[in-house]
Design a protein around this motif. Structure first.
Motif, PDB file in Angstrom:
ATOM      1  N   TYR A  33       0.858  -1.191   0.000  1.00 21.86           N
ATOM      2  CA  TYR A  33       0.000   0.000   0.000  1.00 21.86           C
ATOM      3  C   TYR A  33       0.891   1.238   0.000  1.00 21.86           C
ATOM      4  N   TYR A  63      -1.762  -1.371  -4.011  1.00 17.90           N
ATOM      5  CA  TYR A  63      -2.886  -0.442  -3.867  1.00 17.90           C
ATOM      6  C   TYR A  63      -2.363   0.959  -3.645  1.00 17.90           C
ATOM      7  N   ASN A  64      -3.009   1.914  -4.294  1.00 18.31           N
ATOM      8  CA  ASN A  64      -2.716   3.327  -4.099  1.00 18.31           C
ATOM      9  C   ASN A  64      -4.006   4.092  -4.315  1.00 18.31           C
ATOM     10  N   ARG A  65      -4.193   5.163  -3.557  1.00 14.38           N
ATOM     11  CA  ARG A  65      -5.443   5.920  -3.707  1.00 14.38           C
ATOM     12  C   ARG A  65      -5.585   6.479  -5.120  1.00 14.38           C
ATOM     13  N   THR A  66      -4.463   6.848  -5.735  1.00 16.37           N
ATOM     14  CA  THR A  66      -4.478   7.230  -7.146  1.00 16.37           C
ATOM     15  C   THR A  66      -4.243   5.961  -7.954  1.00 16.37           C
ATOM     16  N   SER A  87      -9.074  -2.705  -2.923  1.00 15.91           N
ATOM     17  CA  SER A  87      -9.327  -1.948  -1.692  1.00 15.91           C
ATOM     18  C   SER A  87      -8.272  -2.284  -0.652  1.00 15.91           C
ATOM     19  N   GLU A 114      -8.266   1.466   8.544  1.00 17.62           N
ATOM     20  CA  GLU A 114      -8.970   0.716   7.498  1.00 17.62           C
ATOM     21  C   GLU A 114      -8.631  -0.769   7.591  1.00 17.62           C
TER      22      GLU A 114
END
Length: 359
Positions: A33, A63-66, A87, A114
């Motif tokens: 992440y 995973y990356n928010r962008t 996610s 999270e």
């Protein structure tokens, strides 16, 4: 014969642990992440290293928010080496070892909350290791450890890294580890040589590795402040900053001194390919808090903190006027504070100075 039997098995200084036990029929599922300036290279190298593992090794889940950054990484290493996670919950529930590389303490808190929600909804039935490579305040690491270790079979390891993005790109980082011994052993052999060149074991206290990371960054800040002052004096005296840098290479040839010196001398302050000054200020705040709590003053860090704030303020004023050269500035731009104090241009060393050589 007895003496020979008692001799310890020698191993590489790079990893101070024996190898983990032979993998079972269930290969480790790795998750990652955070794909920022450091995390992207680290995750890419981790994924690339899996190609050399047995064919049964699954691709690293990233995973990356962008999302575009995750897609870029998968395209670079191939679908057999990496796969985009949908996610944070997928990382927490499906992976055996989850690495995180995040920008600041707030991001670490948010992401691990999270993870905790996902673990509460789907309690683990087998060993799971969370490894944070971010730079955080030591007490936060203790708080995260308390949350993660509260779930069955879960362990938390702090693993901050030393080195700029180019070192991450080249897998030459130095890695500090603290936490559960077995978990550190597993993490160490995943990280070296895939991500870094050496591991430093700080023991079982989860807060020790983040503490060493802050101490290490204080060394870099202090060195950068010293460079900025001597380069500025070099320009004001007519010697020239480049001549001072040449001397640095001869009498203080540390890689960091040379690399940051080159940035200052050549006005290479693009923070998008270095360490953004906001991160430097954040780390300076952490170091100053730590020195206050431990009654151990570090005036050099106090001054470097002031210089970075000055540089950021000037850069923000340039952005407001539309005259900025870079969207983000590197923390080596702290030399702007020294230059302005000496009556020089903050970001352009060619203005206001001229080296005069005696014939």
């Amino acid at each position: 014969m007895a003496d020979k039997f008692l001799q310890p098995v020698m191993q590489s200084d790079a990893v101070p642990f024996s190898r983990p036990s032979t993998p079972t029929a269930h290969p480790l599922q790795i998750g990652w992440y955070g794909l920022g300036a450091m995390g992207y290279f680290m995750a890419r190298n981790m994924a690339s290293s899996r190609k050399s593992h047995p064919a049964a090794s699954p691709p690293v889940l990233v995973y990356n928010r962008t999302v575009a950054k995750s897609d870029k990484l998968v395209k670079e290493v191939g679908a057999s080496a990496a796969k985009v996670a949908q996610s944070p919950a997928q990382l927490a529930t499906e992976c055996d070892v989850i690495f995180t590389n995040l920008a600041n303490d707030a991001a670490v808190t948010s992401v691990y909350n999270e993870f905790a929600k996902a673990l509460a909804q789907s309690p683990p039935t087998k060993a799971k290791i969370f490894v944070d490579t971010s730079t955080v305040y030591p007490s936060l690491a203790g708080e995260v450890d308390k949350v993660i270790s509260g779930f069955p079979h879960c362990h938390f390891v702090t693993s901050p890294v030393f080195g700029p993005p180019p070192a991450a790109d080249a897998a030459k980082l130095v890695i500090a580890l603290s936490g559960d011994y077995r978990s550190k052993k597993e993490a160490a052999y995943l990280l070296v040589p895939a991500v870094g060149r050496k591991v430093m074991d700080l023991g079982g206290n989860i807060e020790k590795a983040p503490t060493l990371k802050l101490i290490g960054n204080s060394l870099i800040m202090g060195a950068n402040e010293l460079l900025s002052e001597t380069f500025t004096l070099g320009d004001k005296s007519g010697i020239g900053a480049q001549t001072v840098q040449n001397l640095v290479k001869e009498i203080m040839p540390a890689p960091g001194m040379i690399a940051y010196g080159e940035k200052m001398v050549n006005d290479r302050f693009d923070g998008s390919v270095g360490f953004a000054i906001d991160g430097g200020i954040k780390d300076a705040n952490h170091i100053r808090r730590l020195t206050a709590e431990l009654n151990s003053p570090m005036p050099a860090v106090d001054i470097a903190h002031q210089r970075m704030i000055t540089a950021r303020a000037i850069h923000e004023s340039h952005k407001a006027a539309g005259t900025n050269k870079w969207d983000i500035i590197d923390w080596s731009a702290l030399i702007a504070g020294s230059r302005v104090a000496a009556g020089l241009d903050p970001f352009d060393s060619s203005k206001g100075t001229r080296v005069v050589r005696d014939e």
